[in-house]
Design a protein around this motif. Structure first.
Motif, mmCIF file in Angstrom:
data_model
loop_
_atom_site.group_PDB
_atom_site.id
_atom_site.type_symbol
_atom_site.label_atom_id
_atom_site.label_comp_id
_atom_site.label_asym_id
_atom_site.label_seq_id
_atom_site.Cartn_x
_atom_site.Cartn_y
_atom_site.Cartn_z
ATOM 1 N N GLY A 123 -3.396 -3.298 26.613
ATOM 2 C CA GLY A 123 -2.625 -4.146 27.503
ATOM 3 C C GLY A 123 -1.615 -3.405 28.357
ATOM 4 O O GLY A 123 -1.178 -3.914 29.378
ATOM 5 N N ARG A 124 -1.243 -2.203 27.946
ATOM 6 C CA ARG A 124 -0.276 -1.420 28.717
ATOM 7 C C ARG A 124 -0.945 -0.318 29.532
ATOM 8 O O ARG A 124 -0.259 0.477 30.160
ATOM 9 N N MET A 125 -2.242 -0.270 29.523
ATOM 10 C CA MET A 125 -2.968 0.826 30.158
ATOM 11 C C MET A 125 -3.546 0.475 31.522
ATOM 12 O O MET A 125 -3.861 1.368 32.303
ATOM 13 N N HIS A 126 -3.728 -0.805 31.804
ATOM 14 C CA HIS A 126 -4.419 -1.238 33.013
ATOM 15 C C HIS A 126 -3.786 -2.510 33.548
ATOM 16 O O HIS A 126 -3.055 -3.200 32.848
ATOM 17 N N SER A 127 -4.155 -2.863 34.757
ATOM 18 C CA SER A 127 -3.683 -4.120 35.331
ATOM 19 C C SER A 127 -4.377 -5.292 34.633
ATOM 20 O O SER A 127 -5.453 -5.137 34.041
ATOM 21 N N LEU A 128 -3.771 -6.451 34.726
ATOM 22 C CA LEU A 128 -4.349 -7.662 34.166
ATOM 23 C C LEU A 128 -5.734 -7.921 34.753
ATOM 24 O O LEU A 128 -6.672 -8.281 34.030
ATOM 25 N N GLU A 129 -5.882 -7.694 36.047
ATOM 26 C CA GLU A 129 -7.170 -7.919 36.721
ATOM 27 C C GLU A 129 -8.241 -6.966 36.194
ATOM 28 O O GLU A 129 -9.379 -7.376 35.953
ATOM 29 N N ASP A 130 -7.881 -5.685 36.026
ATOM 30 C CA ASP A 130 -8.856 -4.712 35.523
ATOM 31 C C ASP A 130 -9.291 -5.051 34.106
ATOM 32 O O ASP A 130 -10.484 -5.025 33.785
ATOM 33 N N MET A 131 -8.341 -5.364 33.260
ATOM 34 C CA MET A 131 -8.691 -5.668 31.873
ATOM 35 C C MET A 131 -9.547 -6.921 31.773
ATOM 36 O O MET A 131 -10.486 -6.972 30.979
ATOM 37 N N THR A 132 -9.230 -7.906 32.599
ATOM 38 C CA THR A 132 -10.053 -9.118 32.617
ATOM 39 C C THR A 132 -11.475 -8.765 33.036
ATOM 40 O O THR A 132 -12.445 -9.261 32.454
ATOM 41 N N ARG A 133 -11.599 -7.916 34.028
ATOM 42 C CA ARG A 133 -12.926 -7.492 34.491
ATOM 43 C C ARG A 133 -13.669 -6.735 33.394
ATOM 44 O O ARG A 133 -14.868 -6.942 33.201
ATOM 45 N N PHE A 134 -12.987 -5.860 32.645
ATOM 46 C CA PHE A 134 -13.642 -5.132 31.553
ATOM 47 C C PHE A 134 -14.208 -6.115 30.524
ATOM 48 O O PHE A 134 -15.338 -5.957 30.052
ATOM 49 N N VAL A 135 -13.423 -7.121 30.190
ATOM 50 C CA VAL A 135 -13.876 -8.117 29.214
ATOM 51 C C VAL A 135 -15.032 -8.926 29.791
ATOM 52 O O VAL A 135 -16.032 -9.179 29.107
ATOM 53 N N GLU A 136 -14.933 -9.304 31.050
ATOM 54 C CA GLU A 136 -16.007 -10.051 31.703
ATOM 55 C C GLU A 136 -17.318 -9.268 31.655
ATOM 56 O O GLU A 136 -18.380 -9.819 31.305
ATOM 57 N N VAL A 137 -17.266 -7.996 31.996
ATOM 58 C CA VAL A 137 -18.462 -7.149 31.989
ATOM 59 C C VAL A 137 -19.006 -7.023 30.566
ATOM 60 O O VAL A 137 -20.216 -7.126 30.339
ATOM 61 N N PHE A 138 -18.128 -6.801 29.609
ATOM 62 C CA PHE A 138 -18.544 -6.691 28.210
ATOM 63 C C PHE A 138 -19.286 -7.951 27.761
ATOM 64 O O PHE A 138 -20.363 -7.874 27.180
#
Length: 178
Positions: free
Chosen positions: A113-128
């Protein structure tokens, strides 16, 4: 799809954001906490429960995945991987999210949660969540070796190529065992 969530205080904001995002995208959410900010909370409490939820669902034939979230995601990944049957991958890009599913059939993803933007992390989860496991033989074989080790604690046999040293002679560690 059912998605189990767990985090620590550093991942609470992302977890709350993901809950809304997942519901908006027709996923069923099981939130294992935390539910309030506590800088002294212990991530294993929540991440172990998320992993257990995924394993229990799959044992019942229900397709589910998990997401664990922390400051870096490292501790949360370690905690989730303590649950027998969980294969949790730490992701930091879309590519690692895809590979976690395609090569490792990961059933839980960890994000920092402290490594990336909220948008990027959401995208990582979406792709996963959207990436299927294709079931290639080599990946199934490797995952099977890990599963057998989990159950028996017996190491898989070394391939013939590993039994020879760089000079073509028997490897000292293997020849001493023979």
């Amino acid at each position: 799809m059912r998605v189990h969530l767990g985090s620590d205080h550093a991942g609470l904001e992302l977890k709350d954001h993901l809950t809304a995002w997942l519901l908006d995208h027709d996923h069923e959410v099981v939130d294992h906490g935390p539910f309030v900010y506590d800088a002294l909370d212990d991530y294993p409490v929540f991440c172990l429960r998320a992993g257990e939820g995924v394993v229990a669902d799959r044992a019942e034939g229900r397709m589910s995945l998990g997401v664990v979230i922390g400051g870096s995601g490292n501790g949360e990944q370690i905690a989730a991987n303590k649950v027998t049957g969980v294969r949790c991958a730490l992701v930091w890009s879309e590519e690692t999210a895809v590979l976690a599913r395609e090569h490792n059939d990961a059933n839980v993803v960890s994000v920092g949660g402290r490594m990336h933007s909220l948008e990027d992390m959401t995208r990582f989860v979406e792709v996963f969540l959207a990436t299927p496991f294709p079931g290639d033989e080599r990946h199934v074989r490797r995952i099977g070796q890990l599963s057998v080790y989990d159950e028996t604690r017996e190491l898989p046999p070394l391939p013939a190529s590993a039994l020879r040293g760089p000079d073509g002679t028997d490897s000292p560690s293997e020849s001493a065992d023979a």
